[in-house]
Motif scaffolding. Structure first.
Motif, PDB file in Angstrom:
ATOM      1  N   LYS A  39     -24.370 -20.149  27.979  1.00 12.89           N
ATOM      2  CA  LYS A  39     -23.528 -21.138  27.296  1.00 12.89           C
ATOM      3  C   LYS A  39     -24.157 -22.525  27.372  1.00 12.89           C
ATOM      4  CE  LYS A  39     -19.158 -18.756  28.104  1.00 12.89           C
ATOM      5  NZ  LYS A  39     -17.900 -18.787  28.856  1.00 12.89           N
ATOM      6  N   LEU A  40     -24.642 -22.883  28.548  1.00 14.12           N
ATOM      7  CA  LEU A  40     -25.291 -24.183  28.707  1.00 14.12           C
ATOM      8  C   LEU A  40     -26.524 -24.291  27.811  1.00 14.12           C
ATOM      9  CD1 LEU A  40     -25.015 -24.510  32.577  1.00 14.12           C
ATOM     10  CD2 LEU A  40     -23.996 -26.092  30.926  1.00 14.12           C
ATOM     11  N   ARG A 100     -33.691 -12.710  23.429  1.00 12.06           N
ATOM     12  CA  ARG A 100     -32.733 -12.249  22.423  1.00 12.06           C
ATOM     13  C   ARG A 100     -31.328 -12.750  22.765  1.00 12.06           C
ATOM     14  NH1 ARG A 100     -33.017  -8.073  18.494  1.00 12.06           N
ATOM     15  NH2 ARG A 100     -30.971  -7.333  17.886  1.00 12.06           N
ATOM     16  N   ALA A 101     -30.964 -12.684  24.038  1.00 17.58           N
ATOM     17  CA  ALA A 101     -29.648 -13.165  24.473  1.00 17.58           C
ATOM     18  C   ALA A 101     -29.529 -14.671  24.226  1.00 17.58           C
ATOM     19  CB  ALA A 101     -29.428 -12.846  25.947  1.00 17.58           C
ATOM     20  N   LYS A 102     -30.580 -15.422  24.518  1.00 19.25           N
ATOM     21  CA  LYS A 102     -30.574 -16.867  24.267  1.00 19.25           C
ATOM     22  C   LYS A 102     -30.402 -17.157  22.774  1.00 19.25           C
ATOM     23  CE  LYS A 102     -33.515 -18.532  28.037  1.00 19.25           C
ATOM     24  NZ  LYS A 102     -34.817 -19.181  28.304  1.00 19.25           N
ATOM     25  N   TYR A 103     -31.166 -16.447  21.953  1.00 19.73           N
ATOM     26  CA  TYR A 103     -31.113 -16.629  20.502  1.00 19.73           C
ATOM     27  C   TYR A 103     -29.710 -16.345  19.977  1.00 19.73           C
ATOM     28  CZ  TYR A 103     -32.470 -16.157  15.583  1.00 19.73           C
ATOM     29  OH  TYR A 103     -32.573 -16.306  14.223  1.00 19.73           O
ATOM     30  N   GLU A 104     -29.121 -15.244  20.438  1.00 19.19           N
ATOM     31  CA  GLU A 104     -27.787 -14.862  19.966  1.00 19.19           C
ATOM     32  C   GLU A 104     -26.718 -15.849  20.430  1.00 19.19           C
ATOM     33  OE1 GLU A 104     -27.442 -10.788  21.250  1.00 19.19           O
ATOM     34  OE2 GLU A 104     -28.544 -10.061  19.496  1.00 19.19           O
ATOM     35  N   ALA A 105     -26.831 -16.335  21.665  1.00 22.84           N
ATOM     36  CA  ALA A 105     -25.867 -17.315  22.179  1.00 22.84           C
ATOM     37  C   ALA A 105     -25.943 -18.599  21.354  1.00 22.84           C
ATOM     38  CB  ALA A 105     -26.141 -17.602  23.647  1.00 22.84           C
ATOM     39  N   TRP A 106     -27.149 -19.039  21.064  1.00 17.14           N
ATOM     40  CA  TRP A 106     -27.343 -20.241  20.260  1.00 17.14           C
ATOM     41  C   TRP A 106     -26.839 -20.006  18.838  1.00 17.14           C
ATOM     42  CZ3 TRP A 106     -32.901 -22.516  19.162  1.00 17.14           C
ATOM     43  CH2 TRP A 106     -32.804 -23.749  18.529  1.00 17.14           C
TER      44      TRP A 106
END
Length: 87
Positions: A29-30, A55-61
């Motif tokens: 989230k941050l 991938r998790a970072k990309y999807e969260a963003w």
């Protein structure tokens, strides 16, 4: 420099100094709110299926697409406050 921008920069510095690990969900989230505030909507190709972290970072963003920079900064400051308060 605006008051919000100062709070945002102070919050991002305080998160880096947090003693307690906020956990992966909070880190995502941050990260997403920071990127949205500083770079705008997600850019580039989605990382491959086997690149779990990026991938998790990309999807969260990507979930924050369309959020304005001021709103993203405000949300980031609130999240960072939760992280540093738990120290």
């Amino acid at each position: 420099m605006s008051d919000l921008k100062k709070k945002f920069e102070a919050a991002s510095a305080s998160v880096l100094k947090a003693k307690k690990d906020p956990g992966n969900d909070m880190k995502l989230k941050l990260y997403a709110h920071y990127k949205q505030a500083t770079e705008g909507d997600v850019k580039g190709d989605k990382p491959g299926f086997t690149d779990f972290v990026n991938r998790a970072k990309y999807e969260a963003w990507g979930k924050l697409k369309g959020m304005g920079p001021d709103d993203a900064m405000t949300a980031y400051v609130k999240l960072a406050d939760r992280v540093t308060r738990e120290d």
